[in-house]
Each structure stands twice: as C-alpha cells, then as structure tokens.
Scaffold this motif. Structure first.
Motif, PDB file in Angstrom:
ATOM      1  N   ALA A  50      90.252  72.685  10.756  1.00 33.13           N
ATOM      2  CA  ALA A  50      89.361  73.164  11.817  1.00 33.13           C
ATOM      3  C   ALA A  50      87.987  72.528  11.605  1.00 33.13           C
ATOM      4  O   ALA A  50      87.611  72.184  10.476  1.00 33.13           O
ATOM      5  CB  ALA A  50      89.257  74.687  11.760  1.00 33.13           C
ATOM      6  N   LYS A  51      87.205  72.403  12.671  1.00 34.41           N
ATOM      7  CA  LYS A  51      85.901  71.750  12.586  1.00 34.41           C
ATOM      8  C   LYS A  51      85.012  72.382  11.517  1.00 34.41           C
ATOM      9  O   LYS A  51      84.377  71.677  10.727  1.00 34.41           O
ATOM     10  CB  LYS A  51      85.200  71.797  13.942  1.00 34.41           C
ATOM     11  CG  LYS A  51      83.869  71.088  13.948  1.00 34.41           C
ATOM     12  CD  LYS A  51      83.237  71.086  15.323  1.00 34.41           C
ATOM     13  CE  LYS A  51      81.924  70.319  15.312  1.00 34.41           C
ATOM     14  NZ  LYS A  51      81.315  70.269  16.648  1.00 34.41           N
ATOM     15  N   VAL A  52      84.974  73.692  11.473  1.00 34.07           N
ATOM     16  CA  VAL A  52      84.135  74.371  10.482  1.00 34.07           C
ATOM     17  C   VAL A  52      84.591  74.023   9.064  1.00 34.07           C
ATOM     18  O   VAL A  52      83.762  73.848   8.162  1.00 34.07           O
ATOM     19  CB  VAL A  52      84.100  75.899  10.722  1.00 34.07           C
ATOM     20  CG1 VAL A  52      85.457  76.552  10.458  1.00 34.07           C
ATOM     21  CG2 VAL A  52      83.012  76.544   9.901  1.00 34.07           C
ATOM     22  N   ASP A  53      85.887  73.871   8.848  1.00 33.46           N
ATOM     23  CA  ASP A  53      86.404  73.489   7.526  1.00 33.46           C
ATOM     24  C   ASP A  53      86.102  72.025   7.212  1.00 33.46           C
ATOM     25  O   ASP A  53      85.830  71.685   6.054  1.00 33.46           O
ATOM     26  CB  ASP A  53      87.900  73.753   7.432  1.00 33.46           C
ATOM     27  CG  ASP A  53      88.243  75.224   7.291  1.00 33.46           C
ATOM     28  OD1 ASP A  53      87.340  76.030   6.965  1.00 33.46           O
ATOM     29  OD2 ASP A  53      89.422  75.581   7.503  1.00 33.46           O
ATOM     30  N   ARG A  54      86.138  71.142   8.222  1.00 33.33           N
ATOM     31  CA  ARG A  54      85.777  69.738   7.984  1.00 33.33           C
ATOM     32  C   ARG A  54      84.326  69.635   7.526  1.00 33.33           C
ATOM     33  O   ARG A  54      84.009  68.885   6.596  1.00 33.33           O
ATOM     34  CB  ARG A  54      86.002  68.893   9.239  1.00 33.33           C
ATOM     35  CG  ARG A  54      87.462  68.677   9.577  1.00 33.33           C
ATOM     36  CD  ARG A  54      87.660  67.596  10.626  1.00 33.33           C
ATOM     37  NE  ARG A  54      86.886  67.776  11.837  1.00 33.33           N
ATOM     38  CZ  ARG A  54      87.303  68.402  12.932  1.00 33.33           C
ATOM     39  NH1 ARG A  54      88.518  68.912  12.978  1.00 33.33           N
ATOM     40  NH2 ARG A  54      86.522  68.502  13.990  1.00 33.33           N
ATOM     41  N   VAL A  58      83.049  68.326   3.667  1.00 33.69           N
ATOM     42  CA  VAL A  58      82.046  67.297   3.377  1.00 33.69           C
ATOM     43  C   VAL A  58      80.956  67.866   2.472  1.00 33.69           C
ATOM     44  O   VAL A  58      80.508  67.206   1.525  1.00 33.69           O
ATOM     45  CB  VAL A  58      81.462  66.708   4.676  1.00 33.69           C
ATOM     46  CG1 VAL A  58      80.269  65.817   4.385  1.00 33.69           C
ATOM     47  CG2 VAL A  58      82.532  65.937   5.431  1.00 33.69           C
ATOM     48  N   GLU A  59      80.537  69.089   2.728  1.00 27.81           N
ATOM     49  CA  GLU A  59      79.515  69.714   1.885  1.00 27.81           C
ATOM     50  C   GLU A  59      80.020  69.884   0.446  1.00 27.81           C
ATOM     51  O   GLU A  59      79.295  69.604  -0.515  1.00 27.81           O
ATOM     52  CB  GLU A  59      79.098  71.065   2.473  1.00 27.81           C
ATOM     53  CG  GLU A  59      77.974  71.734   1.734  1.00 27.81           C
ATOM     54  CD  GLU A  59      76.681  70.921   1.687  1.00 27.81           C
ATOM     55  OE1 GLU A  59      75.891  71.155   0.757  1.00 27.81           O
ATOM     56  OE2 GLU A  59      76.444  70.047   2.553  1.00 27.81           O
ATOM     57  N   ALA A  64      80.211  68.597  -5.327  1.00 27.79           N
ATOM     58  CA  ALA A  64      80.981  68.201  -6.517  1.00 27.79           C
ATOM     59  C   ALA A  64      80.539  66.822  -7.002  1.00 27.79           C
ATOM     60  O   ALA A  64      80.432  66.586  -8.214  1.00 27.79           O
ATOM     61  CB  ALA A  64      82.470  68.221  -6.208  1.00 27.79           C
ATOM     62  N   SER A  65      80.241  65.924  -6.074  1.00 31.83           N
ATOM     63  CA  SER A  65      79.740  64.602  -6.445  1.00 31.83           C
ATOM     64  C   SER A  65      78.402  64.723  -7.168  1.00 31.83           C
ATOM     65  O   SER A  65      78.149  64.007  -8.146  1.00 31.83           O
ATOM     66  CB  SER A  65      79.583  63.728  -5.195  1.00 31.83           C
ATOM     67  OG  SER A  65      80.833  63.460  -4.594  1.00 31.83           O
ATOM     68  N   ALA A  87     101.574  65.022  -0.233  1.00 32.46           N
ATOM     69  CA  ALA A  87     101.098  65.075   1.151  1.00 32.46           C
ATOM     70  C   ALA A  87     100.007  66.117   1.378  1.00 32.46           C
ATOM     71  O   ALA A  87      99.275  66.027   2.350  1.00 32.46           O
ATOM     72  CB  ALA A  87     102.269  65.332   2.094  1.00 32.46           C
ATOM     73  N   GLN A  88      99.883  67.095   0.506  1.00 29.42           N
ATOM     74  CA  GLN A  88      98.834  68.105   0.665  1.00 29.42           C
ATOM     75  C   GLN A  88      97.466  67.430   0.583  1.00 29.42           C
ATOM     76  O   GLN A  88      97.208  66.632  -0.328  1.00 29.42           O
ATOM     77  CB  GLN A  88      98.966  69.146  -0.441  1.00 29.42           C
ATOM     78  CG  GLN A  88      97.995  70.296  -0.334  1.00 29.42           C
ATOM     79  CD  GLN A  88      98.269  71.344  -1.406  1.00 29.42           C
ATOM     80  OE1 GLN A  88      98.668  71.027  -2.526  1.00 29.42           O
ATOM     81  NE2 GLN A  88      98.067  72.588  -1.049  1.00 29.42           N
ATOM     82  N   LEU A  89      96.581  67.734   1.537  1.00 25.60           N
ATOM     83  CA  LEU A  89      95.264  67.128   1.548  1.00 25.60           C
ATOM     84  C   LEU A  89      94.544  67.391   0.232  1.00 25.60           C
ATOM     85  O   LEU A  89      94.427  68.535  -0.205  1.00 25.60           O
ATOM     86  CB  LEU A  89      94.429  67.682   2.710  1.00 25.60           C
ATOM     87  CG  LEU A  89      92.978  67.204   2.781  1.00 25.60           C
ATOM     88  CD1 LEU A  89      92.906  65.683   2.941  1.00 25.60           C
ATOM     89  CD2 LEU A  89      92.246  67.906   3.914  1.00 25.60           C
ATOM     90  N   HIS A  90      94.091  66.320  -0.393  1.00 22.93           N
ATOM     91  CA  HIS A  90      93.272  66.417  -1.596  1.00 22.93           C
ATOM     92  C   HIS A  90      92.347  65.211  -1.634  1.00 22.93           C
ATOM     93  O   HIS A  90      92.717  64.110  -1.273  1.00 22.93           O
ATOM     94  CB  HIS A  90      94.110  66.523  -2.875  1.00 22.93           C
ATOM     95  CG  HIS A  90      95.055  65.387  -3.095  1.00 22.93           C
ATOM     96  ND1 HIS A  90      96.234  65.229  -2.381  1.00 22.93           N
ATOM     97  CD2 HIS A  90      94.997  64.340  -3.952  1.00 22.93           C
ATOM     98  CE1 HIS A  90      96.858  64.136  -2.795  1.00 22.93           C
ATOM     99  NE2 HIS A  90      96.127  63.577  -3.756  1.00 22.93           N
ATOM    100  N   ILE A  91      91.120  65.465  -2.045  1.00 18.82           N
ATOM    101  CA  ILE A  91      90.094  64.440  -2.100  1.00 18.82           C
ATOM    102  C   ILE A  91      89.820  64.101  -3.558  1.00 18.82           C
ATOM    103  O   ILE A  91      89.549  64.990  -4.369  1.00 18.82           O
ATOM    104  CB  ILE A  91      88.787  64.926  -1.436  1.00 18.82           C
ATOM    105  CG1 ILE A  91      89.033  65.459  -0.019  1.00 18.82           C
ATOM    106  CG2 ILE A  91      87.724  63.824  -1.468  1.00 18.82           C
ATOM    107  CD1 ILE A  91      89.597  64.474   0.956  1.00 18.82           C
TER     108      ILE A  91
END
Length: 141
Positions: A50-54, A58-59, A64-65, A87-91
C-alpha cells in the motif's frame, strides 16, 4: 499472519522490528548486512505494498542505512530488492568498504562466510544497540 520465508530464516539472525519491517542480520561475517522485510503477508514486490507502507519502507531503509553509516563508516551502502531465491519482499542493505574481500564486485549470490557463535552474538548486540535509534524499534520478543 506474517511469517518469514524459510530461506530468510536459514540465512539470518533476528535483530528486531521497526514499525513496518522485521530487521535481520545476514549471516556473512565479511559485511554488516541487513535485510528489511515488511511484515505484510503475500508481498513479493515493492509495488504490492500500500502507498503508506511504501513510504514507510523508504523511511526505514534510510533509518537502517543511517545506523550502518554511524556504526561502520562505509565507503558505500549497497541497497537492493533482489528476491530471486526468496520471493518474499526483502531489502538488502550492505555496508561496503574499499578493502572488503569482494570490493568492488557485488556481494549478491556469493557464498556466505558465516559468523562463529561469538562473532554473531557480538554483531547482533552492536546492531541492536544502534537500531534502538529507530523510532518504534523493538527487540525480538
């Protein structure tokens, strides 16, 4: 109900939770390497959030960076959404130095060099202390 992909469980140590993401340490002693996994079921791509989660993702990537930058003073921070094997989203967020063993090559898909038990415990403790700077961060419970 949120559940981590089995490949992510096998390759990481839990650090804690930010408001959106579970934060994990990839078990490779050569690099401070975080994985951020949004705690949402069935999400494989950033565009599935969802947009709020996107926006929150990013925040949390930036926060974390910032922790990796403060703790390890990297030359570069490598940030990627790959997920070809899980396949689970992970950055991925990897702190890189010009004298690290793979510089300047990419770290993705290289065999891991796992921490020994004491090294893993020390890295986890160090990162958990740093991650407490993220608003809403909680330790594994």
């Amino acid at each position: 109900m949120f559940e981590l992909h089995e490949r992510l469980v096998a390759a990481t140590a839990p650090l804690g939770d930010a408001p959106l993401c579970r934060i994990l340490l990839l078990n490779d002693r050569r690099f401070p390497w975080l994985l951020l996994v949004p705690k949402r079921d069935g999400i494989e791509e950033i565009v599935d959030l969802a947009k709020v989660d996107r926006i929150q993702l990013v925040e949390e990537i930036a926060q974390a960076s910032g922790v990796l930058r403060a703790l390890y003073r990297p030359y570069r921070l490598n940030v990627a959404d790959i997920g070809n094997k899980a396949a689970q989203l992970h950055i991925h967020i990897v702190a890189r130095h010009q004298d690290d063993p793979l510089w300047p090559a990419v770290v993705w898909s290289q065999p891991y060099e796992r921490y020994d038990e004491a090294g893993l415990a020390a890295r986890v403790a160090e990162l958990q202390e740093g991650l407490t700077a993220i608003p809403g961060f909680t330790l594994p419970g």
